[in-house]
Write a protein that holds these residues in place. Structure first.
Motif, PDB file in Angstrom:
ATOM      1  N   PRO A  22       8.881 -15.605  50.671  1.00 55.73           N
ATOM      2  CA  PRO A  22       8.491 -17.234  50.637  1.00 55.73           C
ATOM      3  C   PRO A  22       7.076 -17.609  50.379  1.00 55.73           C
ATOM      4  CG  PRO A  22       9.077 -16.631  52.742  1.00 55.73           C
ATOM      5  CD  PRO A  22       9.365 -15.359  52.028  1.00 55.73           C
ATOM      6  N   ASP A  23       6.277 -16.295  50.898  1.00 56.95           N
ATOM      7  CA  ASP A  23       4.916 -16.804  50.644  1.00 56.95           C
ATOM      8  C   ASP A  23       4.176 -16.061  49.594  1.00 56.95           C
ATOM      9  OD1 ASP A  23       5.135 -18.246  53.017  1.00 56.95           O
ATOM     10  OD2 ASP A  23       4.598 -16.761  54.367  1.00 56.95           O
ATOM     11  N   SER A  24       4.775 -15.630  48.602  1.00 54.83           N
ATOM     12  CA  SER A  24       4.260 -15.038  47.286  1.00 54.83           C
ATOM     13  C   SER A  24       3.343 -15.844  46.910  1.00 54.83           C
ATOM     14  CB  SER A  24       5.471 -14.400  46.447  1.00 54.83           C
ATOM     15  OG  SER A  24       6.388 -13.231  47.153  1.00 54.83           O
ATOM     16  N   PHE A  25       2.357 -15.315  46.028  1.00 54.95           N
ATOM     17  CA  PHE A  25       1.257 -16.109  45.431  1.00 54.95           C
ATOM     18  C   PHE A  25       0.749 -15.208  44.245  1.00 54.95           C
ATOM     19  CE2 PHE A  25      -0.675 -13.773  48.786  1.00 54.95           C
ATOM     20  CZ  PHE A  25      -1.714 -13.010  48.460  1.00 54.95           C
ATOM     21  N   GLY A  26      -0.018 -15.993  43.345  1.00 54.18           N
ATOM     22  CA  GLY A  26      -0.310 -15.389  42.127  1.00 54.18           C
ATOM     23  C   GLY A  26       0.771 -15.198  41.028  1.00 54.18           C
ATOM     24  N   ILE A  27       0.561 -13.880  40.270  1.00 55.93           N
ATOM     25  CA  ILE A  27       1.376 -13.623  39.065  1.00 55.93           C
ATOM     26  C   ILE A  27       2.212 -12.454  39.895  1.00 55.93           C
ATOM     27  CG2 ILE A  27       1.351 -12.873  36.647  1.00 55.93           C
ATOM     28  CD1 ILE A  27      -1.343 -14.207  36.554  1.00 55.93           C
ATOM     29  N   TYR A  28       3.500 -12.541  39.639  1.00 57.67           N
ATOM     30  CA  TYR A  28       4.640 -11.505  40.184  1.00 57.67           C
ATOM     31  C   TYR A  28       5.742 -11.724  39.322  1.00 57.67           C
ATOM     32  CZ  TYR A  28       5.972 -15.299  43.243  1.00 57.67           C
ATOM     33  OH  TYR A  28       5.984 -16.683  43.992  1.00 57.67           O
ATOM     34  N   SER A  29       6.530 -10.890  39.427  1.00 56.94           N
ATOM     35  CA  SER A  29       7.902 -11.048  38.937  1.00 56.94           C
ATOM     36  C   SER A  29       8.699  -9.767  39.249  1.00 56.94           C
ATOM     37  CB  SER A  29       7.778 -11.029  37.179  1.00 56.94           C
ATOM     38  OG  SER A  29       6.922  -9.777  36.638  1.00 56.94           O
ATOM     39  N   GLU A  30       9.975  -9.551  38.665  1.00 52.36           N
ATOM     40  CA  GLU A  30      11.072  -8.730  39.075  1.00 52.36           C
ATOM     41  C   GLU A  30      11.685  -8.058  37.941  1.00 52.36           C
ATOM     42  OE1 GLU A  30      14.548  -8.776  42.237  1.00 52.36           O
ATOM     43  OE2 GLU A  30      12.694  -9.391  42.968  1.00 52.36           O
ATOM     44  N   PRO A  31      11.197  -7.239  36.899  1.00 50.88           N
ATOM     45  CA  PRO A  31      11.673  -6.757  35.592  1.00 50.88           C
ATOM     46  C   PRO A  31      11.986  -5.363  35.868  1.00 50.88           C
ATOM     47  CG  PRO A  31       9.559  -6.656  35.310  1.00 50.88           C
ATOM     48  CD  PRO A  31       9.520  -7.246  36.758  1.00 50.88           C
ATOM     49  N   GLY A  32      13.326  -4.980  35.194  1.00 49.20           N
ATOM     50  CA  GLY A  32      13.686  -3.329  35.419  1.00 49.20           C
ATOM     51  C   GLY A  32      13.665  -3.033  36.644  1.00 49.20           C
ATOM     52  N   GLY A  33      14.155  -3.709  37.787  1.00 50.62           N
ATOM     53  CA  GLY A  33      14.606  -3.369  38.922  1.00 50.62           C
ATOM     54  C   GLY A  33      13.543  -2.737  39.949  1.00 50.62           C
ATOM     55  N   ARG A  34      12.467  -3.362  39.614  1.00 54.41           N
ATOM     56  CA  ARG A  34      11.100  -3.238  40.633  1.00 54.41           C
ATOM     57  C   ARG A  34      10.294  -4.627  40.725  1.00 54.41           C
ATOM     58  NH1 ARG A  34       8.295   1.988  37.797  1.00 54.41           N
ATOM     59  NH2 ARG A  34      10.093   3.612  38.136  1.00 54.41           N
ATOM     60  N   ALA A  35       9.672  -4.700  41.950  1.00 55.03           N
ATOM     61  CA  ALA A  35       8.677  -5.892  42.056  1.00 55.03           C
ATOM     62  C   ALA A  35       7.419  -5.509  41.494  1.00 55.03           C
ATOM     63  CB  ALA A  35       8.497  -5.876  43.618  1.00 55.03           C
ATOM     64  N   ARG A  36       7.021  -6.390  40.529  1.00 59.97           N
ATOM     65  CA  ARG A  36       5.791  -6.141  39.832  1.00 59.97           C
ATOM     66  C   ARG A  36       4.768  -7.207  40.004  1.00 59.97           C
ATOM     67  NH1 ARG A  36       6.040  -5.740  33.375  1.00 59.97           N
ATOM     68  NH2 ARG A  36       6.942  -3.641  33.989  1.00 59.97           N
ATOM     69  N   VAL A  37       3.490  -6.781  40.644  1.00 61.41           N
ATOM     70  CA  VAL A  37       2.450  -7.614  40.805  1.00 61.41           C
ATOM     71  C   VAL A  37       1.311  -7.598  39.904  1.00 61.41           C
ATOM     72  CG1 VAL A  37       0.766  -8.194  42.759  1.00 61.41           C
ATOM     73  CG2 VAL A  37       3.184  -7.769  43.414  1.00 61.41           C
ATOM     74  N   THR A  38       0.764  -8.266  39.275  1.00 61.02           N
ATOM     75  CA  THR A  38      -0.336  -8.124  38.014  1.00 61.02           C
ATOM     76  C   THR A  38      -1.484  -7.674  38.966  1.00 61.02           C
ATOM     77  OG1 THR A  38       0.634  -9.984  36.607  1.00 61.02           O
ATOM     78  CG2 THR A  38      -1.743  -9.383  36.766  1.00 61.02           C
ATOM     79  N   CYS A  39      -2.279  -6.941  38.439  1.00 60.99           N
ATOM     80  CA  CYS A  39      -3.666  -6.271  38.809  1.00 60.99           C
ATOM     81  C   CYS A  39      -4.722  -6.842  37.993  1.00 60.99           C
ATOM     82  CB  CYS A  39      -3.630  -4.937  39.043  1.00 60.99           C
ATOM     83  SG  CYS A  39      -5.010  -4.302  39.720  1.00 60.99           S
ATOM     84  N   ASP A  40      -5.252  -8.086  38.211  1.00 67.11           N
ATOM     85  CA  ASP A  40      -6.409  -8.573  37.462  1.00 67.11           C
ATOM     86  C   ASP A  40      -7.615  -9.081  38.516  1.00 67.11           C
ATOM     87  OD1 ASP A  40      -5.511 -10.808  38.737  1.00 67.11           O
ATOM     88  OD2 ASP A  40      -4.489 -11.876  37.092  1.00 67.11           O
ATOM     89  N   THR A  41      -8.411  -9.834  38.101  1.00 67.66           N
ATOM     90  CA  THR A  41      -9.519 -10.194  38.963  1.00 67.66           C
ATOM     91  C   THR A  41      -9.177 -11.255  39.925  1.00 67.66           C
ATOM     92  OG1 THR A  41     -10.176 -11.765  37.360  1.00 67.66           O
ATOM     93  CG2 THR A  41     -11.320  -9.675  37.362  1.00 67.66           C
ATOM     94  N   GLY A  42      -7.828 -11.796  40.089  1.00 71.25           N
ATOM     95  CA  GLY A  42      -7.431 -12.789  41.035  1.00 71.25           C
ATOM     96  C   GLY A  42      -6.758 -11.760  42.301  1.00 71.25           C
TER      97      GLY A  42
END
Length: 271
Positions: A22-42
């Motif tokens: 519930p407390d997730s933030f920024g850019i994240y998604s769940e494609p292809g059976g994995r949790a994905r978190v963007t790695c950028d300058t944020g």
């Protein structure tokens, strides 16, 4: 207060579970059976609610860190068990720029006794932290079956008293190419073996020869059919004379008469 081991997610449904994260933030998604978190300058993260305890419990998962991506500063992913005080946590960090895996117990975002090893995506594919017997233990594994202890410390006070801990999967970079970190199988039981790329290929071989063997005695026999036969009897006491048209045979009364037909003879028995 739920144990942190009760947080279970295999990320196979393709949708971020708002109850678990519930407390997730920024850019994240769940494609292809994995949790994905963007790695950028944020700063981007999957983040649970502040409801768990690590005391007498554990949490583990599969981690796929971001690439360095040409960064000259920071490019990392972290797995955190966070206290309710900012900057206080039990942490793993995969430092892509320096190819290090770090094991940290931080206060104010700093651990003067950080332990680090050269990161191996195979040997360190799985990460686990557990608390028990007065210790916090960081471990790594290639398959979630055999674990290697990397660091052990006396349990910090906040771990045993904290009932509002948060579990977080976070990524960040200072520069370089934007990409992402991925995570899988949080507290999912079982043994997992990563399949690599096949190192050898080959085509089917052509047939070179065949193999034969002698047949044994037949287990069933049958009788051949008899031939149809014609019974012939000799002609006796025949008188014959020659004429221009061929032979004529005349029988004595009560005997046989032989009659010539073109190309053959037949014999008829009289009365």
């Amino acid at each position: 207060m739920p144990l942190i081991s009760s947080l279970v997610d295999d990320f196979n449904d393709g949708a971020v579970d708002p109850t678990k994260w519930p407390d997730s933030f920024g850019i994240y998604s769940e494609p292809g059976g994995r949790a994905r978190v963007t790695c950028d300058t944020g700063f981007n993260a999957y983040s649970s609610g502040t409801v768990y305890t690590l005391a007498g419990s554990s949490v583990y998962l599969r981690v796929y860190p971001p690439a360095a991506g040409g960064s000259t500063g920071e490019a990392w992913t972290q797995v955190l068990v966070k206290a309710d005080v900012s900057g206080t946590d039990i942490a793993f960090e995969v430092d892509a720029v320096n190819s290090l895996l770090k094991f940290m117990s931080r206060t104010g975002f700093f651990d003067p006794s950080t332990v680090a090893v050269t990161y191996s995506p195979v040997a360190h594919a799985w990460l686990r932290v557990r608390e028990g017997g007065g210790n916090v233990v960081w471990e790594t594994s290639p398959d979630a079956a055999t674990w290697t202890v990397q660091r052990t410390i006396a349990t910090p006070a906040w771990v045993t008293t904290g009932t509002d801990l948060e579990f977080q999967l976070i990524a960040h970079r200072s520069d370089g190419t934007v990409d992402f970190a991925e995570f899988d199988n949080v507290n999912v039981t079982g043994t997992f073996v990563a399949l690599g790329t096949a190192s050898e290929t080959d085509a089917a071989q052509t047939l070179g020869r065949t193999k034969s063997r002698a047949l044994g005695t037949a287990v069933e026999t049958d009788t051949a059919l008899a031939l149809t036969v014609t019974i012939r009897r000799p002609i006796t006491d025949v008188q014959a004379s020659e004429t221009d048209t061929g032979w004529t045979a005349t029988s004595i009364p009560g005997r046989w008469t032989a009659v010539e037909t073109p190309g053959s003879w037949t014999a008829e028995e009289g009365p």
